[in-house]
Every structure is written in C-alpha cells, then in structure tokens.
Scaffold this motif. Structure first.
Motif, PDB file in Angstrom:
ATOM      1  N   GLY A  97     121.631  68.827  98.219  1.00 20.12           N
ATOM      2  CA  GLY A  97     122.163  68.928  96.870  1.00 20.12           C
ATOM      3  C   GLY A  97     123.059  70.146  96.809  1.00 20.12           C
ATOM      4  O   GLY A  97     122.906  71.072  97.610  1.00 20.12           O
ATOM      5  N   SER A  98     123.999  70.186  95.879  1.00 19.13           N
ATOM      6  CA  SER A  98     124.930  71.314  95.774  1.00 19.13           C
ATOM      7  C   SER A  98     125.158  71.665  94.317  1.00 19.13           C
ATOM      8  O   SER A  98     125.088  70.795  93.442  1.00 19.13           O
ATOM      9  N   PHE A  99     125.425  72.932  94.074  1.00 17.74           N
ATOM     10  CA  PHE A  99     125.800  73.367  92.739  1.00 17.74           C
ATOM     11  C   PHE A  99     126.925  74.390  92.848  1.00 17.74           C
ATOM     12  O   PHE A  99     127.086  75.055  93.873  1.00 17.74           O
ATOM     13  N   CYS A 100     127.724  74.490  91.783  1.00 19.83           N
ATOM     14  CA  CYS A 100     128.828  75.439  91.770  1.00 19.83           C
ATOM     15  C   CYS A 100     128.307  76.843  91.517  1.00 19.83           C
ATOM     16  O   CYS A 100     127.235  77.034  90.952  1.00 19.83           O
ATOM     17  N   ALA A 101     129.072  77.839  91.922  1.00 19.73           N
ATOM     18  CA  ALA A 101     128.701  79.228  91.679  1.00 19.73           C
ATOM     19  C   ALA A 101     128.466  79.439  90.190  1.00 19.73           C
ATOM     20  O   ALA A 101     129.279  79.047  89.351  1.00 19.73           O
ATOM     21  N   GLY A 102     127.313  80.028  89.861  1.00 21.62           N
ATOM     22  CA  GLY A 102     126.960  80.256  88.476  1.00 21.62           C
ATOM     23  C   GLY A 102     126.325  79.061  87.801  1.00 21.62           C
ATOM     24  O   GLY A 102     125.913  79.140  86.643  1.00 21.62           O
ATOM     25  N   ASP A 108     132.111  65.254  91.730  1.00 23.68           N
ATOM     26  CA  ASP A 108     132.558  66.322  90.837  1.00 23.68           C
ATOM     27  C   ASP A 108     131.326  67.066  90.333  1.00 23.68           C
ATOM     28  O   ASP A 108     130.483  66.499  89.641  1.00 23.68           O
ATOM     29  N   LEU A 109     131.215  68.359  90.685  1.00 26.78           N
ATOM     30  CA  LEU A 109     130.064  69.160  90.274  1.00 26.78           C
ATOM     31  C   LEU A 109     130.363  70.025  89.052  1.00 26.78           C
ATOM     32  O   LEU A 109     129.553  70.867  88.668  1.00 26.78           O
ATOM     33  N   GLY A 110     131.509  69.824  88.431  1.00 28.57           N
ATOM     34  CA  GLY A 110     131.878  70.620  87.269  1.00 28.57           C
ATOM     35  C   GLY A 110     132.996  71.575  87.600  1.00 28.57           C
ATOM     36  O   GLY A 110     134.177  71.249  87.458  1.00 28.57           O
ATOM     37  N   ASN A 111     132.617  72.762  88.059  1.00 30.96           N
ATOM     38  CA  ASN A 111     133.617  73.766  88.423  1.00 30.96           C
ATOM     39  C   ASN A 111     134.010  73.694  89.889  1.00 30.96           C
ATOM     40  O   ASN A 111     134.817  74.492  90.366  1.00 30.96           O
ATOM     41  N   CYS A 112     133.442  72.779  90.624  1.00 34.96           N
ATOM     42  CA  CYS A 112     133.768  72.599  92.032  1.00 34.96           C
ATOM     43  C   CYS A 112     133.417  71.171  92.421  1.00 34.96           C
ATOM     44  O   CYS A 112     132.989  70.383  91.577  1.00 34.96           O
ATOM     45  N   SER A 113     133.609  70.829  93.670  1.00 38.21           N
ATOM     46  CA  SER A 113     133.329  69.463  94.124  1.00 38.21           C
ATOM     47  C   SER A 113     132.778  69.492  95.539  1.00 38.21           C
ATOM     48  O   SER A 113     132.864  70.501  96.241  1.00 38.21           O
ATOM     49  N   THR A 114     132.190  68.377  95.932  1.00 38.96           N
ATOM     50  CA  THR A 114     131.706  68.215  97.300  1.00 38.96           C
ATOM     51  C   THR A 114     131.858  66.747  97.676  1.00 38.96           C
ATOM     52  O   THR A 114     132.344  65.939  96.883  1.00 38.96           O
ATOM     53  N   SER A 115     131.470  66.385  98.866  1.00 40.04           N
ATOM     54  CA  SER A 115     131.628  65.005  99.325  1.00 40.04           C
ATOM     55  C   SER A 115     130.468  64.623 100.227  1.00 40.04           C
ATOM     56  O   SER A 115     129.695  65.479 100.669  1.00 40.04           O
ATOM     57  N   ILE A 150     119.145  72.703  98.992  1.00 39.55           N
ATOM     58  CA  ILE A 150     120.166  72.923  97.971  1.00 39.55           C
ATOM     59  C   ILE A 150     121.060  74.084  98.400  1.00 39.55           C
ATOM     60  O   ILE A 150     120.571  75.131  98.830  1.00 39.55           O
ATOM     61  N   THR A 151     122.368  73.893  98.279  1.00 42.19           N
ATOM     62  CA  THR A 151     123.325  74.947  98.640  1.00 42.19           C
ATOM     63  C   THR A 151     124.301  75.179  97.500  1.00 42.19           C
ATOM     64  O   THR A 151     124.504  74.296  96.657  1.00 42.19           O
ATOM     65  N   GLU A 152     124.884  76.351  97.494  1.00 42.68           N
ATOM     66  CA  GLU A 152     125.965  76.638  96.557  1.00 42.68           C
ATOM     67  C   GLU A 152     127.248  76.070  97.145  1.00 42.68           C
ATOM     68  O   GLU A 152     127.646  76.440  98.247  1.00 42.68           O
ATOM     69  N   ALA A 153     127.880  75.151  96.423  1.00 42.46           N
ATOM     70  CA  ALA A 153     129.033  74.433  96.958  1.00 42.46           C
ATOM     71  C   ALA A 153     130.200  75.367  97.199  1.00 42.46           C
ATOM     72  O   ALA A 153     130.479  76.263  96.424  1.00 42.46           O
ATOM     73  N   SER A 154     130.890  75.152  98.315  1.00 38.03           N
ATOM     74  CA  SER A 154     132.112  75.882  98.643  1.00 38.03           C
ATOM     75  C   SER A 154     132.963  74.980  99.515  1.00 38.03           C
ATOM     76  O   SER A 154     132.553  73.886  99.897  1.00 38.03           O
ATOM     77  N   SER A 155     134.146  75.420  99.857  1.00 36.42           N
ATOM     78  CA  SER A 155     135.055  74.604 100.649  1.00 36.42           C
ATOM     79  C   SER A 155     134.406  74.201 101.965  1.00 36.42           C
ATOM     80  O   SER A 155     133.868  75.030 102.692  1.00 36.42           O
ATOM     81  N   GLY A 156     134.426  72.914 102.261  1.00 36.36           N
ATOM     82  CA  GLY A 156     133.896  72.436 103.528  1.00 36.36           C
ATOM     83  C   GLY A 156     132.451  72.007 103.471  1.00 36.36           C
ATOM     84  O   GLY A 156     131.956  71.379 104.399  1.00 36.36           O
ATOM     85  N   VAL A 157     131.721  72.305 102.371  1.00 40.83           N
ATOM     86  CA  VAL A 157     130.326  71.914 102.261  1.00 40.83           C
ATOM     87  C   VAL A 157     130.257  70.444 101.879  1.00 40.83           C
ATOM     88  O   VAL A 157     130.939  69.996 100.965  1.00 40.83           O
ATOM     89  N   SER A 158     129.455  69.670 102.563  1.00 38.98           N
ATOM     90  CA  SER A 158     129.321  68.255 102.246  1.00 38.98           C
ATOM     91  C   SER A 158     127.863  67.912 102.014  1.00 38.98           C
ATOM     92  O   SER A 158     126.969  68.642 102.417  1.00 38.98           O
TER      93      SER A 158
END
Length: 481
Positions: A150-155, A295-302, A229-237
C-alpha cells in the motif's frame, strides 16, 4: 403455669427455633475450584468443570438445585449471568463437579464464577480470576484484498481494512459482531508492537502491518496477511491481486483484479488503456500484462500483473534467444505444473513429427514453439517460444550497401560483432527523409525486416552507432535490388 415454668418453656422454644433455623438456612458452599486455568472456548470445544463442596452434607432439601453464575469481565457479580442450572436433587453428596459451557459473548481476562443453591438458599464466594474468550472465528483471514503493499503521499495516510463479507475463500471475522481486533506493526522478523484496536487502521508511517482477532491470552489462528505500507515517491510501485490466483483456470470463469486504496484508477492491458476501467477492481478472463495507474491524491503510484488463464505454469530451461554452433545441439526441457500434460513441438510453425515429450534436442537454427496442454481438471494450453540461431558472422567492416531481394546473399545489414546483441551498443537507422526506422541496443543483424519500396533511384538510409564507452560511428546504407 407458674412464672418459673413459663420462663423455662420460653427458653426451650428459643433454643429450638435457633437450631431449626440453623439446620434449614446455614448451608455453606465452599469457594469454587476451577478445573481449568483459562477458558478458550470455540464451536468445537466448550466444556469446563467447576468443583466445590457444601456443609452440612445433610443440609440440602429435596428440591435443591445448584446454579453457576458468571461475573462480568472485571470479576463483578452485580449483573451476574446464570450459565448453568442443575436438575432437582441432581447433586446431593460431596464433592460436587459440574460441567458447563461458556457464553459465546465472553471476552476478557478477569472472569469469576460462583455457586448458588436454591433449597436452602446459599451463595459461595467467587472463584479465582480466569481469562475467557469464545473463538467464533479461528482461521487466517485477509486484509487489503490480499494485496501485499500500500502507498500514501507525504503527509497523508493509508487505510487498512479487514475484508468483508466472508465466504468459502475468506472466513472474515467481521461476520461475528462480538469480536474485537488488535493491529500490530512488525519491528523484526519475530517481534511486533501494538498499534491500535478496531476494524480498520489509519496508517501514517511506513512499515509492515497486520491484525489479529482479540482473544487475549488465548492462542488462536485468527490473524491476517501482512501488508507493507510505504510513502509513495517516484518509482515506487504497488501490486495487483487476482481473486482466482495466477495462473487461474479460464474454464471456471473470469477473475477479479484488485489493487490498493486510492482516489482514482485507470487500468491498462499490454500497455493499452482500457476504456471505462476506472474502478479499484477489474474483471477479466484474458491473459496478458495488466497494469493500473493509481491516484493517491497528492501523488500517484502504479501496479502490474502478468496474468495467465491456463490454470497452470510452465517454463523452459533455455532463454528466448539462443546460439548454436555448427555440429552442436541444445537440450530443451519443459517444466510444468500441468496435470497429465501433453507436448507438441514446432519448428518455424510446422509440427515436428514424433516430438511429444517434455524434452527436445535442437540441432538446427529456427523459431521454435512447444504447446503444453493440461488434459485433466482445467483443460487449457499454453505456448512457450524460443529462437535458435547461429553466431553472427564476424565481418571486419560496417557495410554501406545491401540487397534485400531474398536471394540469401547480403539480404540484411550485417555489422561487426562488436556492435550487435550483448554489447549494449546503440544502433539507429534513419530513412532518406530523416525518420527513425530502427533504434535498439540489441541489434540482431536483421534489418530490414520488411520490404523496402523502390523508385527510380536506389534509396539511401543513414546509420548512427554509439558504443557503451561513447565511440560513435556514422555512415550511409544504399539499398539495391
């Protein structure tokens, strides 16, 4: 009757009344002795024993019954619950041992029981404290649709939930309203820390989480899968779960693909957008590489999954592209989980006569395929393909002229081995108009692969070769008939 006789008679009456009252009302019941240390009840086991004695042994009336009362989880009998009543005169001698069952609502660490009699009325003190839980559900269950990430955006945060409703493939504890849950975060491969209680968890820190049904000090198998669970960032899937597994059997119907929680979704198959596929789940009965943008809100993942609907898996002991030297052979072996499998081998799309086992010895170059079929259970087939070629010729110079007329001589642009497959050399070919017609770092000496149109003038193409260490070579290729 004189006064003296009256006083003596009065004393006799008082003494008689006292002994009568004592014999009829002063029954003493001992403190209950439990035949267990904790009560971990379940639908398959719920029988416990309490032992006690009473005195005087002849003090019970013929209509007496014994009653077992259960306290609340804090040991209070203010609202005691009757959990067992014996038959009339069922027990008349010491010691007494009564079997009983725990209510399905018990859940706590400090219960007590006490014993009452009805004739005469008497009540024991409470027993020692004991833990009591009724394990309505005692098997592993799923959270996050069995998706491991699972992933979430910073904050932001990510919500983990217990999957519901239950079914043959998921005995969800949410089917039992009396149960409660404890969430944990792994701190090592063997340690965990308590995070919170409840049916869901709002995660704000990266880590691996899981939940257990709260059965206190009782051991159980009622726990969930782990989710990282990770904090989503570029390249995280993330990942995708197939409800029927992968591979799954198409003859049993399609499967449901599901991904992590998000605010929006777009599904793709083999890189192509699937119109209207914008939910957290997607149903399919096809094989292929399915992916989803989340779409995670303030960021995205795949996330992606290479889905196979054959119901079994197979692999080869060779790679897709293989080299064979003159006089050599290659032993190709199929490994498969198919039930009662059959095999059919092909060379250049033509069936190889007699090649019907899981192994085949290759002695000539070409395009090979083996069809693996499962003939029991899920009836399905899967193709495994591979190529075998001879080594590239070691030419000395880069040619500037080719004649792709299918005569077997100079049909393709063959360059020195220093620039072909395996050397990580970039090869780019441009058309007479400057358009890129080929760009690869894995050149196979196979251009052109399609027919080139001629006009009155022989077309001239251009090449750029750049090696991994930055050496660049440029030139032209004239196409002649």
């Amino acid at each position: 009757m004189d006064m003296r006789s009256f006083k003596f008679y009065h004393i006799i009456c008082i003494i008689t009344l006292f002994f009568t009252s004592t014999s009829q009302g002063q029954l003493v019941i001992s403190k209950p002795n439990l035949g267990f240390t904790q009560a971990c009840a379940s639908p398959s086991f719920n029988t416990y024993y309490v032992n006690f004695s009473f005195s005087p042994e002849d003090g019970l009336e013929a209509s007496n019954q014994f009653i077992i009362e259960l306290s609340d989880s804090d040991g209070s009998f203010a609202n005691a619950e009757v959990i067992h009543t014996t038959g009339v005169a069922e027990f008349t001698t010491n010691p007494v041992s009564i079997p009983f069952s725990m209510p399905v609502t018990v859940s706590g660490e400090s219960y007590k029981v006490r014993i009452k009699s009805t004739s005469p009325a008497a009540t024991s003190t409470g027993s020692v404290d004991f833990a009591a839980y009724y394990k309505n559900q005692d098997s592993p269950f799923s959270i996050n649709n069995l998706i491991e990430t699972g992933s979430f955006c910073a904050g932001g945060s990510y919500i983990l939930t217990i999957d519901n409703p239950g079914g043959p493939d998921n005995d969800s504890p949410l089917q039992y309203p009396s149960l409660t849950y404890n969430w944990y975060k792994e701190t090592s491969s063997t340690l965990k820390e308590f995070v919170a209680s409840g049916e869901s968890l709002n995660v704000t820190e990266s880590g691996t989480y899981f939940v257990e049904t709260n059965y206190g000090s009782c051991t159980s198998n009622s726990y969930s899968n782990r989710v990282t669970i990770t904090e989503a960032s570029s390249g995280v899937s993330s990942s995708i779960n197939s409800s029927k597994g992968n591979p799954y059997c198409i003859s049993e119907g399609g499967t449901t693909l599901s991904t992590i929680n998000g605010e929006g979704y777009q599904w793709f198959k083999d890189g192509e957008r699937i119109d209207g596929a914008t939910n957290q789940t997607y149903e399919t009965n096809e094989s292929g590489v399915f992916s989803v943008s989340i779409d995670l809100g303030n960021c995205s993942t795949s996330a992606s999954i290479d889905l196979d609907n054959t119901g079994f898996s197979s692999s080869l002991n060779v790679s897709e592209d293989n080299i064979i030297h003159e006089g050599e052979t290659i032993s190709v072996i199929v490994t498969t989980s198919a039930t009662n499998p059959t095999f059919e081998w092909y060379l250049n799309n033509t069936v190889i006569s007699g090649a019907t086992t899981s192994a085949y010895t290759v002695s000539e170059p070409g395009s090979y395929k083996v069809k693996v079929s499962q003939t029991m259970g899920c009836i399905a087939s899967s193709d495994l393909v591979f190529n075998v070629r001879t080594p590239f010729p070691d030419v000395a110079n880069i040619p500037n002229l080719i004649s792709p007329n299918a005569d077997g001589i100079n049909d393709t642009w063959i360059i020195p081995q220093a620039y072909v497959e395996g050397t990580n050399t970039s090869v780019t070919i441009l058309s007479p108009k400057g358009e890129i017609v080929l760009k690869t770092t894995n050149y196979l000496n196979d251009w052109p692969q399609s027919q080139i149109e001629f006009s009155n003038v022989n077309p001239i193409y251009y090449y750029v070769i750049e090696t991994s260490d930055g050496i660049i070579k440029r030139g032209s290729i004239t196409i002649v008939k």
